[in-house]
Design a protein around this motif. Structure first.
Motif, short mmCIF file in Angstrom:
data_model
loop_
_atom_site.label_atom_id
_atom_site.label_comp_id
_atom_site.label_asym_id
_atom_site.label_seq_id
_atom_site.Cartn_x
_atom_site.Cartn_y
_atom_site.Cartn_z
N TYR A 3 1.05 -1.77 -0.19
CA TYR A 3 0.10 -0.13 0.06
C TYR A 3 0.43 0.95 -0.03
O TYR A 3 2.25 1.07 0.72
N SER A 190 -5.13 0.94 3.24
CA SER A 190 -5.61 -0.73 2.97
C SER A 190 -7.77 -0.45 2.36
O SER A 190 -7.96 -1.01 1.83
N ARG A 193 -8.08 1.03 -1.02
CA ARG A 193 -8.26 -0.03 -2.37
C ARG A 193 -8.60 -1.34 -1.62
O ARG A 193 -8.92 -1.37 -3.02
N SER A 194 -9.17 -1.34 -1.29
CA SER A 194 -10.10 -2.72 -1.60
C SER A 194 -11.06 -2.47 -1.77
O SER A 194 -12.12 -3.26 -2.33
N SER A 341 -15.42 -2.70 5.30
CA SER A 341 -14.87 -4.20 5.54
C SER A 341 -15.56 -5.25 5.07
O SER A 341 -14.21 -6.38 5.20
N GLU A 360 -10.53 -7.54 0.68
CA GLU A 360 -9.58 -8.54 0.92
C GLU A 360 -8.41 -8.16 2.44
O GLU A 360 -7.08 -8.86 2.40
N CYS A 361 -8.60 -6.92 2.60
CA CYS A 361 -7.56 -6.68 3.37
C CYS A 361 -7.82 -6.79 5.35
O CYS A 361 -7.08 -6.24 6.31
N GLY A 376 -6.61 -7.22 10.70
CA GLY A 376 -6.33 -6.86 9.01
C GLY A 376 -6.30 -6.29 9.38
O GLY A 376 -5.64 -5.20 10.33
N ASP A 377 -5.40 -5.08 8.05
CA ASP A 377 -4.72 -4.24 7.59
C ASP A 377 -5.74 -2.66 8.00
O ASP A 377 -5.12 -1.38 8.77
#
Length: 545
Positions: A3, A190, A193-194, A341, A360-361, A376-377
């Motif tokens: 990232y 993150s 981007r996800s 999320s 995904e993150c 997660g991130d």
């Protein structure tokens, strides 16, 4: 996945697409467009202004304004100066404003578009440096336009590390004082981007930013996703111009909340009765033409992704919108998880009524008590100055969301209530209100509903009807009576509703019965109506006088 920070993404896109249109701001009915270069240059000047005040890296800078282009620009400026942004809801009361300023040790605040100045005036102390956005707003010590004319663009931009704190976001708080969630650059990078990958966002997409930027979802799904993807963002001038602004923007992706989707439906019914519309939509050719016309009137004719979040939405409403060619994907997230999320992206009919699958993150699971846990991130690490609360909410690296869930065979999560929202009736039986509320919303006359029953013999439902619907209308009351009978037939004996109480006024932020993100303040609603409720009433539908 690798990232980059929100600032790094923006600067990279600004270099690629210098003159591309980026932000669109309506002012008195006239649209003003900002290119990437214009946004970057203004942000660099505002960053110079902050540094010239003597503020240092890590200092907290507030933003209190309705959504506008300057909100994005000042957020970038705060990043460029290496400082930490602290957004506050434009609808926040004086007590909340005062608390956030003091708790975060805020050094300055940018104040912009507001519907009312009273709370801000009462909540902001005289010793805090205030800077006004270029709109009619509270009288401030400094002005945006003056800073743009005074300061040169900052040359040496501070480039934060991914683990650095980017923003302290205070929860809207259904109970007690809000907690300051320390959001890192990694968290938002993150999540953004996800989001972009989940709905395949490109720089050709158009979003409308109108849900509060002080809320994490708008921040990650719209603002930081725009920094990531270079998509265009349109703002709205006000409630009275909302549909016109939406039609001008013609968004390709549109995010809303359950209450606004319900209001759209109510507005459609005002122009065309529900029975007539249902008949027309059932006709093969005419139905498609009618649905297309409605989408165009709403400004959603170019929309490819429809989304809903913040609170549960009735599956009956999702089904109804499907008939208009509007497939609404539910999404879920929290301040602590940096926005989206989990989501039904791409839209699948089989996942209707669920919040879909994790992005995904992050990864998610259920505890033994069926509570949704996440890590997660995108998940935050700590609350600001509150290690006790941080410790309480984590088991190892798993964050306890407080949401009670189920997982379907295809891996989709469904929220069935809040762990702390279930209540015990006087019979000693526990009742989870959210599923019952969703069942009641099959009746399209109901816009808001709160099932309560702590200490009562049986649960009851408080409801607010849609705009323009007469609660004294006998036909409406008969419809409510039919609904309560239908719902009670599907419930276990201890869950069955004693009666529906039809409230006279809507629940909103101003009367403090909703949070700024339009979630129910259940305790406040119960307290407000407890003295008004009838005792041992035999009528199944009771109307507030």
């Amino acid at each position: 996945m690798t990232y980059q920070t929100a600032l790094h993404n923006f600067l990279e896109n600004s270099q690629k697409y210098r003159e591309q249109e980026f932000l669109h701001q309506p002012i008195s009915g006239v649209w003003h467009t900002f290119s990437f270069t214009e946004v970057e240059q203004q942000a660099r000047k505002i960053a110079s202004g902050l540094i010239n005040q003597g503020f240092e890296q890590g200092d907290r800078i507030g933003i209190l304004s309705k959504n506008c282009a300057e909100w994005f620009i000042v957020d970038l400026a705060i990043m460029m100066a290496g400082m930490i942004s602290v957004p506050i809801y434009s609808t926040a009361g004086a007590k909340t404003i005062r608390y956030v300023i003091e708790h975060s040790a805020m050094k300055a605040m940018f104040i912009g578009k507001l519907d009312s100045f009273e709370a801000t005036q009462a909540g902001v102390s005289d010793d805090l440096l205030t800077i006004s956005f270029p709109y009619p707003t509270l009288s401030c010590k400094e002005s945006w336009l003056n800073w743009l004319n005074t300061y040169s663009p900052l040359e040496n931009i501070h480039m934060s590390a991914l683990d650095d704190c980017m923003s302290i976001v205070y929860t809207s708080g259904t109970t007690g004082d809000p907690k300051g969630v320390m959001i890192s650059y990694l968290n938002l990078a993150s999540a953004a981007r996800s989001t972009c990958e989940s709905i395949e966002v490109t720089r050709n997409d158009r979003f409308v930013s109108y849900l509060p930027l002080a809320h994490i979802t708008e921040r990650s799904v719209v603002e930081c996703a725009a920094f990531d993807s270079a998509m265009q963002v349109y703002f709205v001038e006000g409630l009275d111009t909302f549909i016109d602004d939406l039609q001008h923007a013609s968004p390709t992706c549109f995010l809303s909340v359950p209450r606004l989707w319900a209001k759209f439906q109510a507005q459609i019914f005002v122009k065309m009765p529900a029975k007539k519309l249902k008949l027309l939509l059932s006709l093969p050719i005419i139905g498609k033409q009618v649905a297309k016309k409605i989408r165009k009137k709403l400004g959603l004719s170019a929309t490819r992704v429809f989304a809903c979040g913040s609170a549960p939405i009735a599956i009956s409403l999702l089904d109804w919108y499907q008939k208009l060619g509007i497939n609404i994907s539910e999404g879920w997230g929290m301040t602590e998880t940096s926005g989206l999320s989990c989501g039904n992206f791409p839209f699948k009919v089989s996942m209707l009524g669920t919040i879909g699958v994790p992005v995904e993150c992050v990864e998610m699971k259920l505890s033994e008590q069926q509570e949704i846990l996440i890590r997660g991130d995108a998940v935050f690490k700590q609350y600001y100055l509150n290690p006790e609360a941080t410790a309480q909410e984590f088991t190892d690296d798993w964050f306890h969301t407080g949401d009670k869930g189920e997982i379907s065979n295809d891996g989709a999560f469904k929220i069935v209530g809040r762990i702390k929202e279930q209540f015990k009736t006087s019979k000693g039986k526990y009742v989870v209100p959210v599923p019952i509320e969703g069942m009641l919303c099959r009746n399209s006359s109901i816009e808001q509903v709160c099932v309560m029953g702590l200490g009562l013999k049986q649960p009851i439902a408080l409801v607010v009807l849609g705009e323009g619907i007469d609660r004294h209308d006998k036909i409406i009351q008969q419809g409510l009576l039919a609904t309560i009978k239908e719902v009670n037939n599907e419930l276990e004996s201890h869950q069955r509703l004693d009666f529906i109480y039809v409230c006279g006024d809507a629940w909103d932020i101003e009367n403090e019965l909703l949070t700024p993100t339009l979630k129910l303040k259940r305790a406040s609603i119960e307290q407000f109506y407890s003295a008004k409720l009838p005792q041992n009433d035999k009528n199944k539908v009771v109307v507030e006088p």
